[in-house]
Scaffold this active site. Sequence first.
Site, PDB file in Angstrom:
ATOM      1  N   GLU A   1      26.114  50.823  61.249  1.00  0.00           N
ATOM      2  CA  GLU A   1      27.494  50.990  61.743  1.00  0.00           C
ATOM      3  C   GLU A   1      27.368  52.500  62.190  1.00  0.00           C
ATOM      4  O   GLU A   1      28.214  53.343  61.851  1.00  0.00           O
ATOM      5  CB  GLU A   1      28.526  50.606  61.271  1.00  0.00           C
TER       6      GLU A   1
ATOM      7  N   ARG B   1      40.393  53.165  53.157  1.00  0.00           N
ATOM      8  CA  ARG B   1      40.482  53.135  54.477  1.00  0.00           C
ATOM      9  C   ARG B   1      41.609  53.502  55.017  1.00  0.00           C
ATOM     10  O   ARG B   1      42.350  52.763  55.752  1.00  0.00           O
ATOM     11  CB  ARG B   1      39.732  51.762  55.223  1.00  0.00           C
TER      12      ARG B   1
END
Length: 220
Positions: free
Chosen positions: A68, A147
Site C-alpha cells: 500500500e 489507527r
Amino acid sequence: ITSMVKQPDWHITLQGPGNGITMEDGTLVFAFQHVDAQRVPWSGIMYSKDHGKTWKTHKTCPVRETTESQVAELEPGTLMLNMRNNLRTGRMVYTTNDMGETWQVHESSGKLAEPVCMASLIKVKAEDNILGKDILIFSNPATTKSRSDITIKASLDYGKTWLENDSILLDEENGCGYSCLSMIDRETIGILYESSTGHMTFQVVKITDFIRTVRVKDNL
C-alpha cells in the site's frame, strides 16, 4: 494490464490504493504491490508511456513486507515511493531515477510513524499553491499505537524533514485510517478518509491551516 505486470509465480498483484500520478514528461505512474512465491509482500511502481495502452514494471523496491505505497515525482525523473511497513518500523521511503531499475533508500525512511496502515502522499508544485514553494503533503494515522490521530503534514525539502509543528490533527479517535489527498485550488486541499465518526469523511483544509510558519509568497 495484469498480464503486462504480473509475474506467473506471484500470488497477487494490485495497485495502491490511492492516487496515481502523471510525471512531467507525461508518463502515467501507479504504485503497486505484489506477494511473491514465498508469500512475502513487496512494493514497486507500474508505468505507461503511451497513455495507458501498455504498462511496464522493473524491479520492486528492495525492502520486504511493504504494501500500500504512494508515489510522487520529487523532481523531473525522480520518483519517491512511500510504503506501508508491516514490520512496524515506520514508513519505508525509497527513490528511483530510472523508473524502478534501481532504488536508493531515502534519508527519511523509517522516520514517519504509522500503526501499519495506508497513507496518502501528493506533490504540489510551487506554481500550483499559495506558498509558491514545492510541497509534499502527507496524511496518515500519525501514531504507532492504533489507527487514530489522522494527521496532515508537509515537507518543503522533498521529504527530508517534515514540519511537525505545522501539522494538523483531523481525528484523534480510532477508525479504519485510510486517506486520499487532492488539491482543490491553490489555497485548499481535500482529504477523503475513514474517520471515527463515519465510514468515509471528506474534509476541506486550507494549506495555511497546517503550514503556518512559512510566509505566503507575495503577489499570488
